[in-house]
Scaffold this active site. Structure first.
Site, PDB file in Angstrom:
ATOM      1  N   ARG A  51       0.803  -1.221   0.000  1.00 30.44           N
ATOM      2  CA  ARG A  51       0.000   0.000   0.000  1.00 30.44           C
ATOM      3  C   ARG A  51       0.838   1.273   0.000  1.00 30.44           C
ATOM      4  NH1 ARG A  51      -4.194  -0.741   4.659  1.00 30.44           N
ATOM      5  NH2 ARG A  51      -2.257  -1.631   5.368  1.00 30.44           N
ATOM      6  N   LYS A 148      -0.864 -19.190   5.978  1.00 28.78           N
ATOM      7  CA  LYS A 148      -1.779 -19.374   7.095  1.00 28.78           C
ATOM      8  C   LYS A 148      -1.927 -18.056   7.856  1.00 28.78           C
ATOM      9  CE  LYS A 148      -0.426 -21.087  11.105  1.00 28.78           C
ATOM     10  NZ  LYS A 148       0.417 -20.465  12.121  1.00 28.78           N
ATOM     11  N   HIS A 178       4.724 -23.968   6.486  1.00 27.32           N
ATOM     12  CA  HIS A 178       6.188 -23.951   6.356  1.00 27.32           C
ATOM     13  C   HIS A 178       6.846 -25.183   6.986  1.00 27.32           C
ATOM     14  CE1 HIS A 178       6.224 -22.157  10.397  1.00 27.32           C
ATOM     15  NE2 HIS A 178       7.505 -22.469  10.456  1.00 27.32           N
ATOM     16  N   LYS A 182      10.505 -27.908   5.923  1.00 29.65           N
ATOM     17  CA  LYS A 182      11.689 -28.151   6.766  1.00 29.65           C
ATOM     18  C   LYS A 182      12.409 -29.400   6.275  1.00 29.65           C
ATOM     19  CE  LYS A 182       9.911 -25.955  10.943  1.00 29.65           C
ATOM     20  NZ  LYS A 182      10.804 -24.869  11.294  1.00 29.65           N
ATOM     21  N   GLU A 216       8.378 -24.391  22.096  1.00 30.18           N
ATOM     22  CA  GLU A 216       9.049 -23.121  21.776  1.00 30.18           C
ATOM     23  C   GLU A 216       9.402 -22.403  23.065  1.00 30.18           C
ATOM     24  OE1 GLU A 216       7.428 -21.063  18.047  1.00 30.18           O
ATOM     25  OE2 GLU A 216       5.632 -21.803  19.032  1.00 30.18           O
ATOM     26  N   ASP A 235      -3.281 -22.257  15.926  1.00 32.52           N
ATOM     27  CA  ASP A 235      -2.010 -21.709  15.435  1.00 32.52           C
ATOM     28  C   ASP A 235      -1.008 -22.810  15.054  1.00 32.52           C
ATOM     29  OD1 ASP A 235      -0.179 -19.479  14.997  1.00 32.52           O
ATOM     30  OD2 ASP A 235       0.899 -20.206  16.768  1.00 32.52           O
ATOM     31  N   HIS A 240       0.574 -27.356  11.448  1.00 34.08           N
ATOM     32  CA  HIS A 240       1.902 -27.975  11.537  1.00 34.08           C
ATOM     33  C   HIS A 240       1.888 -29.377  12.161  1.00 34.08           C
ATOM     34  CE1 HIS A 240       2.942 -24.014  10.434  1.00 34.08           C
ATOM     35  NE2 HIS A 240       3.066 -23.495  11.636  1.00 34.08           N
ATOM     36  N   LYS A 330       4.140 -22.588  23.998  1.00 32.04           N
ATOM     37  CA  LYS A 330       5.049 -21.441  23.999  1.00 32.04           C
ATOM     38  C   LYS A 330       5.614 -21.264  25.410  1.00 32.04           C
ATOM     39  CE  LYS A 330       3.307 -19.115  20.034  1.00 32.04           C
ATOM     40  NZ  LYS A 330       4.240 -19.597  19.027  1.00 32.04           N
TER      41      LYS A 330
HETATM   42  C1  BG6 Z   1       3.956 -20.286  13.044  1.00 34.90           C
HETATM   43  C2  BG6 Z   1       3.117 -19.931  14.255  1.00 34.90           C
HETATM   44  O1  BG6 Z   1       3.146 -20.847  12.041  1.00 34.90           O
HETATM   45  O2  BG6 Z   1       4.961 -21.215  13.417  1.00 34.90           O
HETATM   46  C3  BG6 Z   1       3.994 -19.370  15.344  1.00 34.90           C
HETATM   47  O3  BG6 Z   1       2.138 -18.968  13.893  1.00 34.90           O
HETATM   48  C4  BG6 Z   1       5.137 -20.313  15.656  1.00 34.90           C
HETATM   49  O4  BG6 Z   1       3.229 -19.118  16.522  1.00 34.90           O
HETATM   50  C5  BG6 Z   1       5.876 -20.724  14.388  1.00 34.90           C
HETATM   51  O5  BG6 Z   1       6.027 -19.646  16.542  1.00 34.90           O
HETATM   52  C6  BG6 Z   1       6.887 -21.808  14.675  1.00 34.90           C
HETATM   53  O6  BG6 Z   1       7.688 -22.029  13.545  1.00 34.90           O
HETATM   54  P1  BG6 Z   1       9.177 -22.578  13.667  1.00 34.90           P
HETATM   55  O7  BG6 Z   1       9.605 -22.787  12.264  1.00 34.90           O
HETATM   56  O8  BG6 Z   1       9.953 -21.535  14.394  1.00 34.90           O
HETATM   57  O9  BG6 Z   1       9.086 -23.851  14.463  1.00 34.90           O
END
Ligand code: BG6
Length: 481
Positions: A51, A148, A178, A182, A216, A235, A240, A330
């Site tokens: 934008r 996502k 993603h 990996k 995490e 999330d 994942h 987390k």
């Molecule tokens: C994201 C989530 O899709 O993946 C995040 O929204 C999370 O909350 C992240 O921290 C974790 O990805 P990675 O590659 O760091 O394990």
């Protein structure tokens, strides 16, 4: 042996949301790294679209700053950076309005792959898809990439799928998870399907249980508002962790092709039993000062989970009776993502009672220190009779394949796959919908009951209840070190 890298055609890649966080942190640095490796062909172009009003030169400065911020200084070779910046251009665009579309149409080339990366809020997917189509910017060969969160429940995911399907066919849509990009996740496929060793044992007869952990250390930080409306289930689990589960549990596809893979993954999701109360535990980190979920989320009454552990059943011939335990959270003790497959006891011990048997466990480490380890029983060296001991056959990929191994980031691989037109590592629309169809009733259930998540200490391994989930089955979680 030199690895065969599939060449990439010339392309025009348009990144919508080019000055946003994901583009700066992952997409543009990832593209730079591929450029540095010589994988981006001569004549390719990356067009930022957002934008704000910016010239090409200002956009290049912004990208150059992002590279400095998110890449190791050693990766930044001045001539390579300047070559990369030269392939960048910028168009100011209004996703919901008319501004900028003509300019974009004018600069797109006909004889190259056209890819559109929508690194924007999902609410804009439909508007952008429509304009790309109506302005003739996207054609039948173009690809569209979306991020996502792909919906927040089945209804919204269906609406997003329908909005995209109006202008793009399924074979043009690349839904990113993603985790599928990996390195070790793909290695999981190699371990299962390129070796004869494991597959005969890969079933309920020989596997006692499977654990999937994605822990995490970070909290929700600056993403409090998004996260509080989402929680660990939406999330992390819906995408994942369920993707990891699918890769572990699926039947061998007949080939490593997109639909062959995705058909098998879908069958796993459809075979999941509904989750009952008592089969999952939700947690929330509660600490002092700012190190507290409620403070970070900016919602003192929040019931959103920052941790979830669950016990899943895949009701099919292969897995009947083998539980899959999943957990993610987390602000945990350390950053660990791994899958552990624990095998059953041998049917009979010839070594007698005094030798305590320990399970054979195959651990696939996603991060950090990507690798695999297989715990096996051996004889403890030395005299004094037959004493057994379990040891790890430990293989770190960095050690096994060379310490200078430079594993590409998930985004680098996925973006190159978009250009190559390979959808194997992307989620198909029906997969995403099936995952929501499984998740929705679980969330509805806890919301209806008004369940409160259990508190856990920041920096811990999660709430007590998660330990109990395993203990009551006579099992335990693998240690998070
Ligand atoms: C994201 C989530 O899709 O993946 C995040 O929204 C999370 O909350 C992240 O921290 C974790 O990805 P990675 O590659 O760091 O394990």
């Amino acid at each position: 042996m030199v690895a065969r890298v599939i060449p990439v055609e010339r392309f025009d890649l348009v990144i919508f949301g080019a000055s946003g966080d994901l583009a700066r942190r992952k997409i543009l640095p990832g593209l730079y790294r591929r450029w540095k490796e010589g994988q981006i062909p001569e004549g390719a172009r990356i067009i930022g679209a957002a934008r704000s009003d910016m010239t090409d030169a200002e956009f290049r400065t912004q990208v150059s700053d992002a590279l400095k911020e998110f890449l190791e200084p050693a990766a930044l070779v001045p001539e390579v950076v300047s070559g990369f910046l030269d392939i960048l251009a910028y168009v100011r665009i209004d996703a919901k309005g008319e501004a900028g579309w003509e300019a974009l149409a004018a600069i797109m080339r006909k004889d190259v792959v056209r890819a559109f990366y929508l690194s924007v809020a999902p609410a804009l997917f439909g508007d952008i898809a429509q304009r790309l189509h109506q302005r003739g910017i996207a054609d039948r060969a173009s690809r569209i990439v979306v991020e996502k969160p792909f919906g927040k429940d089945l209804k919204t995911a269906r609406a997003l799928n329908a909005a995209l399907a109006e202008y793009f066919n399924e074979d043009q849509i690349y839904r990113i998870d993603h985790y599928l990009g990996k390195e070790t996740v793909q290695n999981l496929m190699a371990v299962r399907f390129a070796n004869i060793l494991f597959e005969p044992l890969w079933n309920a007869q020989f596997v006692d249980h499977v654990q999937i952990t994605v822990a995490e250390t970070v909290g929700v930080g600056g993403r409090g508002e998004y996260y509080d409306n989402s929680g660990a289930m939406r999330d992390m689990v819906q995408n994942h962790l369920m993707q990891l589960l699918c890769l572990i549990a699926m039947e061998p596809p007949h080939c490593f092709e997109p639909d062959a893979m995705r058909d098998e993954k879908l069958k796993v999701i459809r075979a999941l039993d509904p989750l009952k109360p008592g089969e999952f535990v939700r947690g929330q980190y509660r600490g002092k000062g700012g190190d507290d979920y409620l403070t970070e989320a900016g919602n003192p009454d929040s019931r959103t989970e920052s941790f979830i552990a669950m016990k899943l059943h895949v009701s099919n011939w292969r897995w009947k009776g083998t539980p899959f335990y999943l957990r993610t959270g987390k602000r945990m003790k350390s950053r660990v993502s791994e899958i552990a497959v624990t095998f059953k006891e041998p049917p009979h011990s010839i070594f007698g009672e005094s030798n305590q048997w320990r399970e054979n466990v195959l651990v696939i480490r996603l991060q950090p220190d990507e690798g695999m380890d297989l715990r096996v029983m051996i004889k403890e060296p030395g005299p004094g009779g037959m004493r057994l001991k379990d040891v790890a056959l430990d293989m770190s990929f960095a050690e096994a394949l060379g310490n200078d191994l430079d594993i590409p980031d998930a985004y680098e691989r996925l973006i190159m796959d978009v250009i190559r037109g390979n959808q194997t590592l992307f989620m198909r629309g029906d997969e995403v919908e099936a995952a929501w169809a499984w998740v929705d009733p679980i969330i509805d259930g806890w919301e209806m009951r008004g369940d409160q998540p259990e508190a856990y200490e920041p920096g811990s391994t999660g709430p007590e209840g998660a330990l109990m989930l395993m203990h009551k089955d006579g099992r335990r979680w693998r240690e998070i070190r």
